[in-house]
Design a protein around this motif. Sequence first.
Motif, PDB file in Angstrom:
ATOM      1  N   SER A  82      -7.192  16.202 -12.995  1.00 33.06           N
ATOM      2  CA  SER A  82      -5.758  15.941 -12.844  1.00 33.06           C
ATOM      3  C   SER A  82      -5.419  15.618 -11.393  1.00 33.06           C
ATOM      4  N   ASP A  83      -5.124  14.342 -11.140  1.00 38.92           N
ATOM      5  CA  ASP A  83      -4.752  13.894  -9.798  1.00 38.92           C
ATOM      6  C   ASP A  83      -3.258  14.143  -9.620  1.00 38.92           C
ATOM      7  N   GLU A  84      -2.935  15.118  -8.775  1.00 38.20           N
ATOM      8  CA  GLU A  84      -1.531  15.501  -8.598  1.00 38.20           C
ATOM      9  C   GLU A  84      -1.069  15.239  -7.166  1.00 38.20           C
ATOM     10  N   ILE A  85      -1.619  14.200  -6.580  1.00 45.50           N
ATOM     11  CA  ILE A  85      -1.332  13.906  -5.166  1.00 45.50           C
ATOM     12  C   ILE A  85       0.148  13.584  -4.923  1.00 45.50           C
ATOM     13  N   HIS A  86       0.843  13.077  -5.958  1.00 49.54           N
ATOM     14  CA  HIS A  86       2.261  12.716  -5.772  1.00 49.54           C
ATOM     15  C   HIS A  86       3.212  13.844  -6.187  1.00 49.54           C
ATOM     16  N   ALA A  87       2.663  15.060  -6.388  1.00 52.89           N
ATOM     17  CA  ALA A  87       3.447  16.163  -6.963  1.00 52.89           C
ATOM     18  C   ALA A  87       4.773  16.445  -6.245  1.00 52.89           C
TER      19      ALA A  87
ATOM     20  N   PRO B  76     -12.890  15.583   1.580  1.00 49.80           N
ATOM     21  CA  PRO B  76     -12.443  14.559   2.529  1.00 49.80           C
ATOM     22  C   PRO B  76     -11.177  13.832   2.080  1.00 49.80           C
ATOM     23  N   GLY B  77     -10.923  13.788   0.797  1.00 46.92           N
ATOM     24  CA  GLY B  77      -9.726  13.125   0.290  1.00 46.92           C
ATOM     25  C   GLY B  77      -9.735  13.226  -1.222  1.00 46.92           C
ATOM     26  N   VAL B  78      -8.670  12.781  -1.833  1.00 51.71           N
ATOM     27  CA  VAL B  78      -8.589  12.893  -3.294  1.00 51.71           C
ATOM     28  C   VAL B  78      -9.589  11.970  -3.982  1.00 51.71           C
ATOM     29  N   LEU B  79      -9.701  10.746  -3.492  1.00 51.04           N
ATOM     30  CA  LEU B  79     -10.608   9.806  -4.170  1.00 51.04           C
ATOM     31  C   LEU B  79     -12.065  10.206  -4.015  1.00 51.04           C
ATOM     32  N   SER B  80     -12.424  10.651  -2.820  1.00 50.65           N
ATOM     33  CA  SER B  80     -13.819  11.061  -2.643  1.00 50.65           C
ATOM     34  C   SER B  80     -14.121  12.263  -3.527  1.00 50.65           C
TER      35      SER B  80
ATOM     36  N   LEU C 267      -6.335  11.995 -15.210  1.00 52.13           N
ATOM     37  CA  LEU C 267      -4.890  12.034 -15.450  1.00 52.13           C
ATOM     38  C   LEU C 267      -4.185  11.804 -14.118  1.00 52.13           C
ATOM     39  N   CYS C 268      -3.099  11.069 -14.145  1.00 51.46           N
ATOM     40  CA  CYS C 268      -2.341  10.823 -12.913  1.00 51.46           C
ATOM     41  C   CYS C 268      -0.939  11.396 -13.095  1.00 51.46           C
ATOM     42  N   ASN C 269      -0.628  12.460 -12.385  1.00 52.35           N
ATOM     43  CA  ASN C 269       0.646  13.164 -12.585  1.00 52.35           C
ATOM     44  C   ASN C 269       1.200  13.660 -11.259  1.00 52.35           C
TER      45      ASN C 269
ATOM     46  N   VAL D 285      -2.423   1.856 -13.985  1.00 52.11           N
ATOM     47  CA  VAL D 285      -2.704   3.011 -13.137  1.00 52.11           C
ATOM     48  C   VAL D 285      -3.260   2.570 -11.784  1.00 52.11           C
ATOM     49  N   TYR D 286      -3.131   3.466 -10.843  1.00 50.46           N
ATOM     50  CA  TYR D 286      -3.663   3.284  -9.490  1.00 50.46           C
ATOM     51  C   TYR D 286      -5.069   2.675  -9.565  1.00 50.46           C
ATOM     52  N   HIS D 287      -5.222   1.502  -8.945  1.00 52.91           N
ATOM     53  CA  HIS D 287      -6.407   0.676  -9.183  1.00 52.91           C
ATOM     54  C   HIS D 287      -7.728   1.298  -8.732  1.00 52.91           C
ATOM     55  N   GLN D 288      -7.653   2.263  -7.798  1.00 51.28           N
ATOM     56  CA  GLN D 288      -8.921   2.830  -7.310  1.00 51.28           C
ATOM     57  C   GLN D 288      -9.631   3.660  -8.393  1.00 51.28           C
ATOM     58  N   PHE D 289      -8.888   4.107  -9.406  1.00 48.45           N
ATOM     59  CA  PHE D 289      -9.542   4.868 -10.481  1.00 48.45           C
ATOM     60  C   PHE D 289     -10.594   3.980 -11.154  1.00 48.45           C
ATOM     61  N   ARG D 290     -10.153   2.766 -11.480  1.00 48.51           N
ATOM     62  CA  ARG D 290     -11.051   1.832 -12.160  1.00 48.51           C
ATOM     63  C   ARG D 290     -12.251   1.534 -11.265  1.00 48.51           C
TER      64      ARG D 290
ATOM     65  N   ILE E 265       0.848  -1.210   0.000  1.00 50.22           N
ATOM     66  CA  ILE E 265       0.000   0.000   0.000  1.00 50.22           C
ATOM     67  C   ILE E 265       0.884   1.261   0.000  1.00 50.22           C
ATOM     68  N   ALA E 266       0.379   2.328  -0.650  1.00 48.27           N
ATOM     69  CA  ALA E 266       1.233   3.500  -0.869  1.00 48.27           C
ATOM     70  C   ALA E 266       1.205   4.475   0.295  1.00 48.27           C
ATOM     71  N   ASP E 267       1.627   4.007   1.472  1.00 46.74           N
ATOM     72  CA  ASP E 267       1.918   4.975   2.531  1.00 46.74           C
ATOM     73  C   ASP E 267       3.311   4.700   3.080  1.00 46.74           C
TER      74      ASP E 267
ATOM     75  N   HIS F 272       2.734   9.804 -12.219  1.00 48.82           N
ATOM     76  CA  HIS F 272       1.907   8.637 -12.511  1.00 48.82           C
ATOM     77  C   HIS F 272       2.247   7.450 -11.605  1.00 48.82           C
ATOM     78  N   ASN F 273       1.242   7.024 -10.873  1.00 49.19           N
ATOM     79  CA  ASN F 273       1.324   5.816 -10.040  1.00 49.19           C
ATOM     80  C   ASN F 273       0.715   4.672 -10.850  1.00 49.19           C
ATOM     81  N   PRO F 274       1.413   3.585 -11.157  1.00 49.29           N
ATOM     82  CA  PRO F 274       2.655   3.099 -10.561  1.00 49.29           C
ATOM     83  C   PRO F 274       3.924   3.283 -11.397  1.00 49.29           C
TER      84      PRO F 274
ATOM     85  N   ALA G 173      -1.173  14.064   2.058  1.00 51.26           N
ATOM     86  CA  ALA G 173      -1.067  12.683   2.542  1.00 51.26           C
ATOM     87  C   ALA G 173       0.199  11.979   2.072  1.00 51.26           C
ATOM     88  N   LYS G 174       0.412  11.950   0.758  1.00 49.33           N
ATOM     89  CA  LYS G 174       1.575  11.202   0.239  1.00 49.33           C
ATOM     90  C   LYS G 174       2.870  11.896   0.637  1.00 49.33           C
ATOM     91  N   THR G 175       2.858  13.235   0.574  1.00 48.59           N
ATOM     92  CA  THR G 175       4.076  14.003   0.814  1.00 48.59           C
ATOM     93  C   THR G 175       4.608  13.809   2.231  1.00 48.59           C
TER      94      THR G 175
END
Length: 401
Positions: A205-210, A95-99, A173-175, A121-126, A37-39, A177-179, A243-245
Amino acid sequence: MPDFDNTNRSYQHQFIRQNSAMLKSIYGTTEVEPYWIADMDFQVAEPVTAELQRLVDRGRYAYEMVGDEVFSAPTSWFQRRHQLGLNPQRFIMAPGVLSAMSLIVRELTNEGDKVLTQIPVYHQFRKLINSANRTLVTNPLINDERNDGKNGYRMDFADLEQKFTDGVKVMILCNPHNPVGRVWQENELQQVLELADKYDVTIISDEIHADILLHNNRFTSLVSLLQKQQKPSKHIALLGSPAKTFGMQGIATGFIYIEDQALHQRFNSLLESMYLNHGNALSSYATIAAYTHGDAWLDQMLAYLENSLSWITEFIEKELPGVVLSQPEGTYQIWLNFEQSGFSAEQIKQALVAAGMGLSPGGWFQSDNDFYFRMNIAAPLAPMQQGFQQLKQQLSAKAID
Ligand SMILES: Cc1ncc(COP(=O)(O)O)c(C=O)c1O
């Protein structure tokens, strides 16, 4: 100096990454180091802990008036770290990026509409597209695999255009890009943007890993391209979170940033109508502390990751011939391909578990074969080194079998 070499496991916890039922269900054993898991397996930055401590010490959790810093702190952060000028008034707390993403997809599309994402790509998108009964459309990334210290993944623009022509409404878009670890370049993003505008597709544009940038790679937000366009834009750039940072997955909220005023107003009202546009005192103040005082910790964490990555890269090159590591430009995920290793996908899976390495199977991310695995390297180096050495032994033993 933060101690990234040691993980504090002296307390009781319920972290998903170490949860025995989870490990058992994925790996059939609890005897694996969790690299899935990505934490992070690091203690968070001291200013975050100090701020949370301050709140806990008050002994009260009344409705809290959190000031404008909750948006001005990330605004300054993006300016400092990415030279990106944001307007603090264009943020919406979520509440979070996915929500946030799920809500936006549902707001912008109807059941059956096509939503595109670039795989693997990060499986939660699907999951979030499917669970909203939207039609998942995929634009596979092209992998020109290389072993020269560069990441070989690139976008397939011809396929993207074809998919857009077939009536896609929204693209996620994942930028970075995970994974696969690409940090998309401005010219790549520009091409995506031009195609999206041409075919009337809205980009989220999901930039959570920026902020997780390795070896001097620079991050370009889609926002900077929209700012250059100087016209009203329908794109939702960006979705983000500390969160990721900062390793705050368990307490962080997320945010939506929308450059266009009218569109911002629309989504702000939507989240407000659902009472979703506020965090809680702990997450809000932790966010402010992280973005205000977290630079030094993050720099040290990135240096630690780069050192671990160098060791892993060298080990793979010398000791695990046939294993290809797509050099990540960003994120703390590494993407490994065992296809040329001479072993079957099943043998690889067994060898990894026997070596005590709990990696995420590539199939989770819709990769096209079972030889890919994702490894989260935000963890102490010594156990990872031990894992790789054991993996080498396991594979040598299988070669003799
Ligand atoms: C690309 C991406 N987006 C979103 C998330 C999750 O964000 P959140 O926990 O804020 O919903 C992750 C977590 O791994 C991720 O990798």
